[in-house]
Write a protein that holds these residues in place. Structure first.
Motif, mmCIF file in Angstrom:
data_model
loop_
_atom_site.group_PDB
_atom_site.id
_atom_site.type_symbol
_atom_site.label_atom_id
_atom_site.label_comp_id
_atom_site.label_asym_id
_atom_site.label_seq_id
_atom_site.Cartn_x
_atom_site.Cartn_y
_atom_site.Cartn_z
ATOM 1 N N ASP A 148 103.703 -15.638 124.513
ATOM 2 C CA ASP A 148 103.743 -14.537 125.475
ATOM 3 C C ASP A 148 102.503 -13.676 125.276
ATOM 4 N N PRO A 149 101.938 -13.174 126.362
ATOM 5 C CA PRO A 149 100.698 -12.409 126.229
ATOM 6 C C PRO A 149 100.890 -11.169 125.352
ATOM 7 N N SER A 150 99.836 -10.770 124.661
ATOM 8 C CA SER A 150 99.943 -9.580 123.816
ATOM 9 C C SER A 150 98.726 -8.685 123.978
ATOM 10 N N LEU A 151 98.182 -8.669 125.198
ATOM 11 C CA LEU A 151 97.064 -7.766 125.482
ATOM 12 C C LEU A 151 97.615 -6.448 125.996
ATOM 13 N N ASP A 152 96.811 -5.404 125.938
ATOM 14 C CA ASP A 152 97.174 -4.164 126.598
ATOM 15 C C ASP A 152 96.487 -4.159 127.955
ATOM 16 N N ARG A 199 89.735 -12.573 121.248
ATOM 17 C CA ARG A 199 90.206 -11.503 120.372
ATOM 18 C C ARG A 199 90.707 -12.075 119.043
ATOM 19 N N HIS A 229 91.290 -4.468 118.211
ATOM 20 C CA HIS A 229 91.564 -5.568 117.291
ATOM 21 C C HIS A 229 90.610 -5.512 116.092
ATOM 22 N N PHE A 274 99.832 -15.737 120.862
ATOM 23 C CA PHE A 274 101.245 -16.033 121.026
ATOM 24 C C PHE A 274 101.506 -16.648 122.391
ATOM 25 N N GLU A 295 96.496 -2.144 130.333
ATOM 26 C CA GLU A 295 95.990 -0.863 130.830
ATOM 27 C C GLU A 295 94.644 -0.507 130.197
ATOM 28 N N LEU A 296 94.179 -1.359 129.298
ATOM 29 C CA LEU A 296 92.872 -1.123 128.681
ATOM 30 C C LEU A 296 91.897 -2.184 129.175
ATOM 31 N N VAL A 354 95.804 -15.321 116.010
ATOM 32 C CA VAL A 354 96.926 -15.961 116.697
ATOM 33 C C VAL A 354 96.965 -15.564 118.171
#
Ligand SMILES: Nc1ncnc2c1ncn2[C@@H]1O[C@H](COP(=O)(O)OP(=O)(O)O)[C@@H](O)[C@H]1O
Ligand SMILES: [Mg+2]
Lengths: 250, 266
Positions: free
Chosen positions: B87-91, B150, B103, B85, B93-94, B83
């Motif tokens: 709204d973004p759901s990445l980190d 991802r 993941h 979303f 800072e990585l 999925v």
């Protein structure tokens, strides 16, 4: 297990990468050591309490651990805001594994920060009574870190807005620090204050560290009692954290 | 294509207090299909995706993914979809690679398979050269592409994309749709996407469900929708079906009022 590890590693990596933040976080403890340590030192000594720096160093280490562990709660709000939390919540893994990975990560970062401050206090002139006590003190520091990282997880899972965290810092974290006896001795406190210090988990952390690092007689409650209280509080907070985390709605 | 739908949604509804966000929605998606939810802001697209992805429980109705009941078997279902979303759901800072790798671990992809798969997908989405850069240095389009890469890492059967082109410039949008259309050939994955851009639904989807105020008002291919309404463009068909042109961002509050009003009237 791999899930717990990878989420733990994420917290540690992010900490080690945030160089600027690490340097900035030295400010508070340095100020306490410098201003209070040298400012109040003479008064303390005249009152017959010995070296204030010796007395205060465990408190400042405890402060660093408390603040860093509680900041892992901010990290959670951050993840909520910027979405990474959702990525973990739709993954086919138990919530408990996610919660444990995050909390242990937060606790580890707090221990690293505590270590850094420990080194700073050594440079400032703090001298533990024996080298052998240091590893034991670290076990205690780790325990304190888990207690507050779990509390932070519980709080971070419950509040949603960034402003909420300001409230927590001002009305929970600061009182925990000031009531812990990090800056003043516990014997002979007014009754109300004494009662408040006794419900503050950090009190036992600082007291235990004093007992280990500056000598047996300096622990008000005794190291064994301190450890027992911290273990009990730790179990309660971890359970509370797991419960609150399981209730997060995306 | 087999006959059993990969997604089967029957009479689902979701209310938030007095707001009825999704109201008696039913549809089937066939394996390998690109299925689009087309509707204005506040129509209930995101709420539907959240229900399909186990993040929200429907107030009533049933959802099946690959023959599994979504509410009864969330863990099994989660293994089967990816999925992205709204709204973004990445980190951020990585690095891109670290985001992919985490993941893979979360979805139990074995280490060597994980490596290989990360590489294939990062190349496919033209991010391989940037794999060791922190995500916060990426453009909006790159971030969105990384999220899709991802989402595909664990070879899901269904990929949910909630407004994947929102906030992207026209060029990145085109590029995004080229990628999405290619996915069926390269990954054999079923795609469920939402959009409020008609031209996009028109170009990319095999079938479209038009959703407005929490209800599906029509389902069919772009050609079928035009035929059904006797119009010659999807815009005109949409107008005929919903009585309005698609509204933009600012309409959400008004929608909410309308929805509250509708509940009160019942
Ligand atoms: N958590 C929530 N609480 C209250 N209302 C919500 C919540 N999520 C969505 N809504 C409302 O439900 C309706 C549908 O929202 P959404 O599914 O996000 O629409 P879309 O994705 O099509 O723009 C809107 O009126 C929205 O305000
Ligand atoms: Mg939406």
């Amino acid at each position: 297990m791999a899930v717990v590890f990878v989420l733990w590693l994420r917290e540690v990596k992010k900490y080690l990468r945030s160089r600027v933040q690490i340097v900035a976080s030295l400010g508070g403890p340095l100020m306490y050591l410098g201003v209070l340590g040298f400012g109040l030192g003479p008064v303390f000594q005249r009152a017959g309490e010995g070296s204030y720096l010796q007395f205060m160093a465990p408190g400042v280490i405890g402060m660093a651990v408390l603040f860093t562990a509680m900041f892992s709660g901010i990290a959670m709000l951050w993840d909520r805001q910027f979405g990474f939390l959702k990525e973990t919540l739709v993954a086919p893994v138990p919530r408990l594994a996610i919660m444990i990975g995050r909390t242990l990560g937060g606790a580890t970062v707090a221990v690293l920060q505590g270590t850094l401050i420990f080194v700073v206090t050594l440079i400032a002139g703090f001298r533990p009574v024996s080298v052998l006590a240091v590893p034991l003190a670290f076990l205690l520091i780790a325990l304190v870190a888990v207690v507050f990282a779990a509390l932070a997880t519980a709080i971070g899972s419950t509040i949603k807005e960034m402003q909420g965290f300001q409230m927590v810092m001002n009305f929970l974290v600061m009182p925990i620090f000031f009531l812990s006896g990090a800056l003043y001795p516990l014997p002979g406190l007014p009754r109300v204050l004494a009662a408040l210090t006794r419900v503050d988990p950090l009190t036992y952390g600082v007291d235990g560290m004093r007992g280990l690092l500056i000598g047996r007689g300096s622990a008000h409650f005794g190291v064994a009692f301190d450890v027992a209280v911290l273990l009990a509080v730790g179990v309660v907070f971890v359970a509370a954290g797991a419960w609150r985390f399981s209730k997060i709605e995306a | 294509m087999s006959d059993r739908p990969i997604l089967r949604v029957q009479h689902i509804a979701k209310s938030f207090g007095t707001v009825l966000a999704v109201n008696d929605v039913s549809f089937d998606v066939r394996p390998g299909e690109i299925f689009a939810f087309l509707g204005p802001n506040g129509a209930g697209k995101t709420t539907t995706i959240k229900m399909l992805t186990t993040l929200l429980r429907p107030t009533t109705g049933s959802l099946e993914l690959d023959g599994l009941d979504v509410t009864m078997h969330p863990t099994e279902v989660r293994k089967r979809f990816g999925v992205v979303f709204q709204d973004p759901s990445l980190d951020s800072e990585l690095t891109a690679w670290e985001n992919m790798d985490i993941h893979g671990v979360l979805y139990h992809v074995a280490r060597h398979a994980r490596r290989a798969r990360c590489e294939v997908l990062l190349r496919m989405f033209e991010l391989y050269e940037r794999r060791d850069d922190l995500v916060k240095t990426f453009s909006g389009g790159m971030k969105r592409r990384l999220e899709i890469a991802r989402g595909l890492l664990h070879t899901p059967k269904v990929l949910f994309l909630d407004e994947p082109t929102l906030g992207l410039d026209p060029q990145s949008r085109n590029q995004m749709w080229t990628h999405v259309r290619n996915l069926r050939a390269t990954e054999g994955v079923t795609v469920f996407l939402t959009t409020h851009y008609m031209d996009e639904a028109d170009r990319v989807a095999d079938r479209i469900a038009v959703i407005d105020h929490g209800r599906i008002v029509a389902t069919g291919s772009s050609a079928e929708l035009k035929q059904q309404t006797g119009t010659d463009s999807l815009e005109a068909a949409f107008l005929a079906l919903t009585g309005t042109m698609i509204r933009d961002e600012s309409a959400t509050a008004a929608d909410q009022m309308r929805q509250v009003a509708r509940v009160w009237r019942r």
